[in-house]
Each structure stands twice: as C-alpha cells, then as structure tokens.
Write an enzyme that holds these catalytic residues in place. Structure first.
Site, mmCIF file in Angstrom:
data_model
loop_
_atom_site.group_PDB
_atom_site.id
_atom_site.type_symbol
_atom_site.label_atom_id
_atom_site.label_comp_id
_atom_site.label_asym_id
_atom_site.label_seq_id
_atom_site.Cartn_x
_atom_site.Cartn_y
_atom_site.Cartn_z
ATOM 1 N NE ARG A 124 -3.938 -2.160 0.304
ATOM 2 C CZ ARG A 124 -4.679 -2.667 -0.661
ATOM 3 N NH1 ARG A 124 -4.390 -2.393 -1.929
ATOM 4 N NH2 ARG A 124 -5.694 -3.469 -0.376
ATOM 5 C CG ASN A 173 -3.184 -2.526 -6.316
ATOM 6 O OD1 ASN A 173 -2.152 -2.954 -5.812
ATOM 7 N ND2 ASN A 173 -4.376 -3.012 -6.020
ATOM 8 C CG ASP A 221 -4.907 -10.838 -3.325
ATOM 9 O OD1 ASP A 221 -4.271 -9.772 -3.343
ATOM 10 O OD2 ASP A 221 -6.013 -10.978 -3.891
#
Length: 420
Positions: free
Chosen positions: A62, A92, A301
């Site tokens: 993150r 991401n 994940d």
C-alpha cells in the site's frame, strides 16, 4: 553476532532432520549434528521446526499512496511474523510504478523501512488503465515482473504487446484475470449463498475466460506467464491442460480459496475479496490442483484496508482481506493436519516453487543467505486480529483455532521477528 540454533527439526533437501544451525555474517555457516561455536549466542530450538523463509508472490503493501491502510514497515513486519522473508509487492499504488521514477519512489521506501526482502512488480500498462504499455524496458532491471493486479488487461491486443515485450526482457507477466464485461455489478460468487441472500454474483467465466485467452497468447509469444489467485474449477483445468501442452505457465491460489466455500460467508466485509470465495466444487478442484502440481504456489493476496472501508458488509466494503500472518497456520491446520497434503508439500507451495519460478528466496544450505523461520507446530491458539502487526485486521479466519506459531524469523541473518 553469531547464533547457534540447537536441536531444531530442520527442513533441508526435502526432508526433516534434528540438527543444529549456525548463522554468522548474514549467511548459514553450518548445518549438522552437535555443532559448537564459542562466540555464538545459543538458541534452544528443541521441539521447534526450522523452515526456509516463506515466499509470497502476491502482497499489497500500500505504500506509496495508501499508508493509512498499510506501510512497507508495518507490512514487512507482518510478513516476518508470518514466517515470510521474501515477498512481491503489487503495483496498485499512488503513484503506480509505471515509470522508472515512480518505481524508484517505492524502492527508496523499501530500502529504508522493510525488515524483509521486498521485490516490487511494475505495472503492465500506464496508470493500470489498459490503454498504453508502461515503460517496461526502463523498469525491467528493478522489477520482479509486470502486473496490473487489481485490474484485468481487457484488450487482447494490449496483452499480446505486453507479452511480446516481456519475452524480450525475459520477465514474467503476473496476470489478474478478470473480464469486466461479465461482472454485472457482482461482488461475491454467483452461487447458492448469493441466490439465497439476494446478493449480486460474480460468474466464474469472468476469471477463466481471460485465462483461456491468455494461454493462447502465451503459445504465440513464449512469454513467462503466471496467473494470480485462481478460484474456479475451470481455471484449474485450463491450466492443467496448458501445462500438459508445454505452455510456460504457473499459478497461485490463496488459503481462503482452499479452505472455505461460499456457504461459509457472512454479510461482513472480512469475507469480501476479489476473486470471491466460490463453491465447494471449486474448492475441491483447487485441492486437487495443489495435490497434482497444477497449482504451483500458495500466495496470500494480503490486501489491507482501514476498518471503516471493511465495515460495510459484503455489498459495500472494499475488496480484499489480510492473510500474511495467518497463511501458514491456516494451511498447516486445515491441509496438513487433516492429511490432505504433507508438510513437505506445504513448504513446496510456500517456498520452493515460488523460488524456482520468480528467482527469489533461499533454501537452507551452508553458504546460503540466512533467510529462515522457526515455528512451534504444536502451539495452538485462536486467530486474533488485534495481535496482527499489519494495519489491516479484516480476516475471514477470525477466532478460528489453529496450530503453528512463528517464534523467530531471520532475514539476512538479522532477527526480523521474535517471540521466544
């Protein structure tokens, strides 16, 4: 500082033996019986098991961009607590690593804050928008591979271009396979639970359809291709057939897909992830996939979000659950202790195959970097998210009783986690 681990059950060369292990200068100096070092700190590992540090090729840390969900520091500490010493971080982020400048922003934080080895993926497309290739050539020396994880590459032509470039660079494409045209607003598996409780479902074809497409592209390009988080029986069979045909393909699945089905869901955000937990038939197909080698590795994940983002039930919570601190214990308890697979097979899924495919991680051998983890396989406890080192607390395994607690993790010979 040298350390001597005494009387441990050590996993080495595919077997377990009671041995001693000396760590010094960041490497494994010796593994054997009745070892002695006058300068080493002695750690009594009687009754404990030493594994090569686990490898996870699919973790969300993150940062940069979403530090309130997780940071590289908090996430890597959580990894160490789970027994992991090498992980691949997904792209991401904000800014996402679609250029060398953006990738280096992440690498700088990793160098400063990570307590384990973190290998970042760069994006396949600019901004993960699927319209233009990222600077794959410029980033290739610094990225473990390329992925638009969180978003499927919708265009066949774009994926063909990405695979052609990745082949030239000798890099892996790690694909989030999801056909957006088939989602129809779904947010859990399109199965019995969704029908009974009035939820919108995600069909299985939204996953296996892109896998089928990409297998044909791999045949054309010869690209190294890896499929993220498979969850359906059709995905397993497609990959099984592709391997039999000699296609250069590997895949992963997660502990929650192997141990849960959609009838175990509750209307809570901690059960919402993408892809969703699917039917019992799918789960059993995944089990067969790990047993026969179709599925190469277990990846978590690990996807932390804030408490607020995960407190809105199945419909409105964000996709993603945490798993890096529970993966071994859940897998050991539900797969090994039940006799579904052996402990040796579990270590293959958590270390060996990822190490071989992605070229990261180590094995226990004299002269190797000292990336190892020590577990008490007999320690029983209940999973309590309040104890997590991750900022994310949303786990589908809340309050479940499991066996196997991490007591020590070394990365490069340094203690990254200790509970002993």
């Amino acid at each position: 500082m040298s350390m001597l681990l005494k009387n441990a059950k050590v996993y080495m060369d595919g077997t377990f033996k009671i041995q001693d292990l000396i760590i010094s200068d960041g490497v494994i100096q010796a593994v054997g019986f009745s070892l002695f070092s006058s300068s080493a700190e002695i750690i009594d590992c009687t009754g404990l098991t030493v594994f090569p540090g686990f490898v996870d090729v699919h973790v969300h840390l993150r940062q940069p961009g979403f530090f309130y969900k997780e940071t590289i520091e908090s996430g890597s500490k959580a990894c160490a607590r789970g027994g992991y010493t090498s992980v691949c971080s997904m792209p991401n982020l904000k800014p996402c690593p679609d250029s060398l400048e953006n990738l280096k922003a992440q690498l700088d934080i990793i160098d400063k804050d990570a307590v384990i080895n973190v290998y970042p993926f760069a994006t396949i497309t600019k901004g993960q928008a699927g319209e233009e290739l990222s600077d794959m050539c410029g980033m290739s020396k610094f990225a473990v591979g390329f992925s638009d994880d969180g978003k499927g590459v919708q265009s066949e032509a774009m994926m063909l271009s990405a695979m052609t470039t990745a082949k030239k660079l000798d890099k892996i494409i790690s694909a989030h396979c999801e056909d957006n045209s088939l989602l129809n607003g779904g947010y859990i598996h399109d199965g019995e639970y969704a029908r009974i409780n009035g939820h919108k479902g995600i069909c299985s074809e939204s996953e296996w359809g892109p896998i089928k497409r990409d297998i044909e592209l791999v045949k054309k390009t010869g690209c190294k291709y890896h499929v993220c988080h498979i969850s359906t029986k059709e995905s397993v069979e497609l990959i099984r057939q592709a391997k039999a045909q000699g296609v250069d393909i590997t895949c992963e699945t997660g502990p929650h897909y192997l141990t849960m089905n959609d009838m175990m869901l509750k209307d809570e955000g901690r059960f919402k992830m993408n892809p969703p937990i699917r039917s019992e038939e799918d789960r059993l197909a995944l089990i067969e996939g790990i047993k026969d080698g179709t599925i190469d590795m277990i990846a978590t994940d690990h996807a932390p979000h804030s408490q607020e983002e995960k407190s809105k039930g199945l419909k409105d919570s964000l996709m993603g659950v945490v798993g890096i601190e529970t993966a071994f214990a859940v897998s050991y308890t539900k797969l090994v202790k039940t006799g579904i697979i052996t402990l040796e097979k579990l270590i293959e899924l958590l270390n060996t195959r990822a190490r071989q495919r992605f070229g990261i991680g180590t094995e226990i051998k004299t002269g190797e970097r000292a990336d190892i983890t020590v577990f008490d396989l007999n320690e029983k406890y209940r999973i309590n998210p309040d104890e997590f080192l991750s900022k994310g607390k949303a786990t589908p395994f809340l309050d479940e009783e499991v066996y196997g607690k991490c007591k020590l993790t070394f990365c490069g010979g340094k203690i990254a986690y200790k509970d002993i």
